[in-house]
Design a protein around this motif. Structure first.
Motif, PDB file in Angstrom:
ATOM      1  N   ARG A   7      34.895  45.622  55.583  1.00 21.05           N
ATOM      2  CA  ARG A   7      36.240  45.087  55.381  1.00 21.05           C
ATOM      3  C   ARG A   7      37.154  46.166  54.815  1.00 21.05           C
ATOM      4  O   ARG A   7      36.693  47.115  54.188  1.00 21.05           O
ATOM      5  CB  ARG A   7      36.200  43.886  54.423  1.00 21.05           C
ATOM      6  CG  ARG A   7      35.440  42.688  54.961  1.00 21.05           C
ATOM      7  CD  ARG A   7      36.197  42.040  56.126  1.00 21.05           C
ATOM      8  NE  ARG A   7      35.487  40.901  56.675  1.00 21.05           N
ATOM      9  CZ  ARG A   7      34.625  40.973  57.695  1.00 21.05           C
ATOM     10  NH1 ARG A   7      34.371  42.154  58.249  1.00 21.05           N
ATOM     11  NH2 ARG A   7      34.020  39.897  58.136  1.00 21.05           N
ATOM     12  N   ARG A   8      38.441  45.991  54.996  1.00 21.28           N
ATOM     13  CA  ARG A   8      39.443  46.919  54.470  1.00 21.28           C
ATOM     14  C   ARG A   8      39.862  46.570  53.036  1.00 21.28           C
ATOM     15  O   ARG A   8      40.392  47.408  52.319  1.00 21.28           O
ATOM     16  CB  ARG A   8      40.694  46.898  55.351  1.00 21.28           C
ATOM     17  CG  ARG A   8      40.470  47.391  56.764  1.00 21.28           C
ATOM     18  CD  ARG A   8      41.645  46.992  57.673  1.00 21.28           C
ATOM     19  NE  ARG A   8      42.913  47.495  57.193  1.00 21.28           N
ATOM     20  CZ  ARG A   8      43.529  48.588  57.647  1.00 21.28           C
ATOM     21  NH1 ARG A   8      42.961  49.315  58.607  1.00 21.28           N
ATOM     22  NH2 ARG A   8      44.688  48.962  57.165  1.00 21.28           N
ATOM     23  N   ALA A  18      41.169  47.244  61.763  1.00 22.87           N
ATOM     24  CA  ALA A  18      39.726  47.232  61.540  1.00 22.87           C
ATOM     25  C   ALA A  18      39.331  48.220  60.452  1.00 22.87           C
ATOM     26  O   ALA A  18      40.046  49.184  60.176  1.00 22.87           O
ATOM     27  CB  ALA A  18      38.989  47.581  62.834  1.00 22.87           C
ATOM     28  N   ALA A  19      38.172  47.982  59.836  1.00 26.32           N
ATOM     29  CA  ALA A  19      37.677  48.878  58.786  1.00 26.32           C
ATOM     30  C   ALA A  19      36.933  50.076  59.355  1.00 26.32           C
ATOM     31  O   ALA A  19      36.675  51.043  58.633  1.00 26.32           O
ATOM     32  CB  ALA A  19      36.759  48.101  57.841  1.00 26.32           C
ATOM     33  N   ALA A  20      36.574  50.039  60.615  1.00 23.36           N
ATOM     34  CA  ALA A  20      35.894  51.161  61.273  1.00 23.36           C
ATOM     35  C   ALA A  20      36.255  51.124  62.744  1.00 23.36           C
ATOM     36  O   ALA A  20      36.602  50.077  63.292  1.00 23.36           O
ATOM     37  CB  ALA A  20      34.384  51.059  61.091  1.00 23.36           C
ATOM     38  N   TYR A  52      37.317  53.477  54.827  1.00 21.65           N
ATOM     39  CA  TYR A  52      36.820  52.314  54.077  1.00 21.65           C
ATOM     40  C   TYR A  52      35.315  52.371  53.823  1.00 21.65           C
ATOM     41  O   TYR A  52      34.702  51.363  53.507  1.00 21.65           O
ATOM     42  CB  TYR A  52      37.200  51.018  54.808  1.00 21.65           C
ATOM     43  CG  TYR A  52      38.685  50.931  55.023  1.00 21.65           C
ATOM     44  CD1 TYR A  52      39.543  50.638  53.967  1.00 21.65           C
ATOM     45  CD2 TYR A  52      39.241  51.206  56.270  1.00 21.65           C
ATOM     46  CE1 TYR A  52      40.908  50.608  54.142  1.00 21.65           C
ATOM     47  CE2 TYR A  52      40.609  51.175  56.457  1.00 21.65           C
ATOM     48  CZ  TYR A  52      41.445  50.875  55.389  1.00 21.65           C
ATOM     49  OH  TYR A  52      42.814  50.852  55.560  1.00 21.65           O
ATOM     50  N   GLY A  53      34.742  53.551  53.982  1.00 22.85           N
ATOM     51  CA  GLY A  53      33.342  53.723  53.634  1.00 22.85           C
ATOM     52  C   GLY A  53      32.376  53.757  54.794  1.00 22.85           C
ATOM     53  O   GLY A  53      31.167  53.936  54.576  1.00 22.85           O
ATOM     54  N   ALA A  54      32.841  53.620  56.031  1.00 15.91           N
ATOM     55  CA  ALA A  54      31.924  53.585  57.170  1.00 15.91           C
ATOM     56  C   ALA A  54      31.088  54.857  57.257  1.00 15.91           C
ATOM     57  O   ALA A  54      29.874  54.801  57.509  1.00 15.91           O
ATOM     58  CB  ALA A  54      32.704  53.375  58.466  1.00 15.91           C
ATOM     59  N   LEU A  55      31.702  56.012  57.035  1.00 15.02           N
ATOM     60  CA  LEU A  55      30.979  57.279  57.190  1.00 15.02           C
ATOM     61  C   LEU A  55      29.971  57.487  56.062  1.00 15.02           C
ATOM     62  O   LEU A  55      28.810  57.813  56.303  1.00 15.02           O
ATOM     63  CB  LEU A  55      31.966  58.443  57.239  1.00 15.02           C
ATOM     64  CG  LEU A  55      32.965  58.443  58.388  1.00 15.02           C
ATOM     65  CD1 LEU A  55      33.854  59.683  58.324  1.00 15.02           C
ATOM     66  CD2 LEU A  55      32.253  58.378  59.736  1.00 15.02           C
ATOM     67  N   LEU A  80      35.021  50.898  49.773  1.00 19.08           N
ATOM     68  CA  LEU A  80      33.668  51.433  49.935  1.00 19.08           C
ATOM     69  C   LEU A  80      32.690  50.708  49.014  1.00 19.08           C
ATOM     70  O   LEU A  80      31.602  50.312  49.440  1.00 19.08           O
ATOM     71  CB  LEU A  80      33.652  52.927  49.655  1.00 19.08           C
ATOM     72  CG  LEU A  80      32.335  53.671  49.924  1.00 19.08           C
ATOM     73  CD1 LEU A  80      32.606  55.141  50.252  1.00 19.08           C
ATOM     74  CD2 LEU A  80      31.369  53.590  48.748  1.00 19.08           C
ATOM     75  N   ALA A  81      33.083  50.530  47.758  1.00 20.44           N
ATOM     76  CA  ALA A  81      32.191  49.850  46.811  1.00 20.44           C
ATOM     77  C   ALA A  81      31.908  48.416  47.251  1.00 20.44           C
ATOM     78  O   ALA A  81      30.755  47.947  47.200  1.00 20.44           O
ATOM     79  CB  ALA A  81      32.805  49.871  45.415  1.00 20.44           C
ATOM     80  N   ALA A  82      32.946  47.718  47.710  1.00 20.53           N
ATOM     81  CA  ALA A  82      32.756  46.335  48.156  1.00 20.53           C
ATOM     82  C   ALA A  82      31.906  46.283  49.425  1.00 20.53           C
ATOM     83  O   ALA A  82      31.064  45.383  49.585  1.00 20.53           O
ATOM     84  CB  ALA A  82      34.113  45.677  48.398  1.00 20.53           C
TER      85      ALA A  82
END
Length: 376
Positions: A7-8, A18-20, A52-55, A80-82
């Motif tokens: 999620r974003r 989208a988040a990724a 948003y943390g995908a990588l 990213l944390a969420a």
């Protein structure tokens, strides 16, 4: 990795955002291949500008250990944390967020990054990697083809001996850089950079990627032309989404008794604003926070908020960004306080300002921009 689980939030969420995306998937596929070819690199992975943390999370799930990550917006760190929670990644295995400084890159053998739209940002990041990563570092940088330019190859090519271009996949492509050349840029040209604006006699200091860089954009310049009339008896003011800190520095310099509270969600912008205030001799009266909106300020605590709102969330244009900032201003303004805002006239924000803040009057207008004052 389950990309659909990402999620974003707390960034803007809306249909079509989208988040990724396919570029994240392409970068991760290449990283998995790189880790398979050089397993020792799994312990020295750095990730830069991961939205948003995908990588970072994808690399972790692929076997990378102690991943270091830098995300410019504070909302990216929180997302990213969420997302790590959603994916069930144990706290001890999660990527570690760091500033864009040598510690982030030191000794890294694999660097994953989204290509920024700003060539200055790419130059600053590439220089940091070339100077501080391992001599055999492999930089896997990806993006959507519609946002990529040939100049990106040139910027990376100035810092690295070799830049390979991948085949396109799902309208995305990779640039893979190897062979760092840390001697390329002399110290005098390093980031951040500064420039004196002769018309305003104001020094602007900016890291790569900050909106307008060391220049003053025409919307901000138009706002500054009329800002003397903004709540002249206020003892403090807020520069919301402050960018390089031009408005904060100008307000503090022109009003000697004023304390200015500047904030931006971007780490590069917050750092630049502090340096701009210092360069103009007003650092003791400009407080800078990296924050999501005005989360660090209490309700009904300010008489004046000044804003030149961004209208992009990454590459997407969306009015939800401005609405979020207007709502933050509404919360922080005391009764009778004012939001002074400059905006592209075609966006027609006046109705939105009146609904969220209150009665709104036009202060100035030219063929491109409108400045309004909204009373809480």
């Amino acid at each position: 990795m389950d990309f659909d689980a990402l999620r974003r939030h707390p960034d803007l969420e809306a249909p079509g955002l989208a988040a990724a995306d396919a570029a994240d998937r392409l970068i991760l596929d290449e990283s998995v291949r790189a880790l398979a070819e050089a397993p020792a690199a799994a312990g020295s992975v750095a990730v830069i500008d991961d939205a948003y943390g995908a990588l970072a999370l994808g690399a972790t799930l692929a076997g990378a250990r102690a991943v270091r990550v830098h995300q410019d917006p504070i909302t990216g760190e929180r997302a990213l944390a969420a997302n790590a929670d959603r994916l069930g990644i144990p706290v001890e295995d999660r990527p570690r967020s760091l500033p864009l400084e040598p510690e982030l890159i030191a000794g890294a053998e694999l660097v994953l990054m989204r290509l920024p739209r700003s060539l200055d940002r790419l130059d600053e990041v590439a220089g940091l990697v070339a100077r501080h990563a391992a001599a055999d570092v492999r930089v896997v940088a990806g993006g959507r083809i519609k946002h990529m330019t040939l100049q990106m190859n040139d910027v990376l090519g100035a810092w690295f001996d070799r830049v390979d271009v991948s085949h396109a996949r799902q309208k995305s492509r990779l640039l893979v850089a190897t062979g760092p050349r840390p001697e390329r840029m002399p110290p005098a040209e390093a980031w951040p950079r500064e420039r004196r604006d002769p018309g305003l006699d104001l020094v602007v200091v900016a890291h790569g990627g900050v909106f307008a860089g060391t220049a003053i954009d025409i919307g901000t310049r138009f706002l500054l032309d009329v800002l003397a009339g903004a709540v002249p008896d206020a003892r403090s003011a807020v520069d919301l989404a402050c960018g390089s800190g031009v408005v904060a520095a100008r307000l503090a310099r022109e009003r000697p008794g004023l304390v200015v509270r500047a904030s931006d969600r971007s780490a590069a912008a917050a750092a630049s604003a502090r340096l701009t205030a210092r360069a103009n001799g007003v650092a003791e009266r400009v407080e800078v926070a990296r924050a999501d909106g005005l989360e660090h300020l209490p309700d009904a605590s300010e008489r004046l908020v000044v804003l030149n709102p961004p209208f992009h969330s990454d590459a997407a244009v969306h009015t939800g960004i401005a609405a979020h900032l207007f709502a933050e201003a509404a919360r922080v303004l005391e009764p009778g306080g004012e939001l002074w805002c400059v905006w592209n006239s075609h966006l027609r924000y006046r109705g939105l300002l009146e609904r969220i803040i209150g009665p709104t009057r036009q202060i100035a207008r030219n063929p491109k921009f409108t400045v309004t004052a909204s009373v809480r």
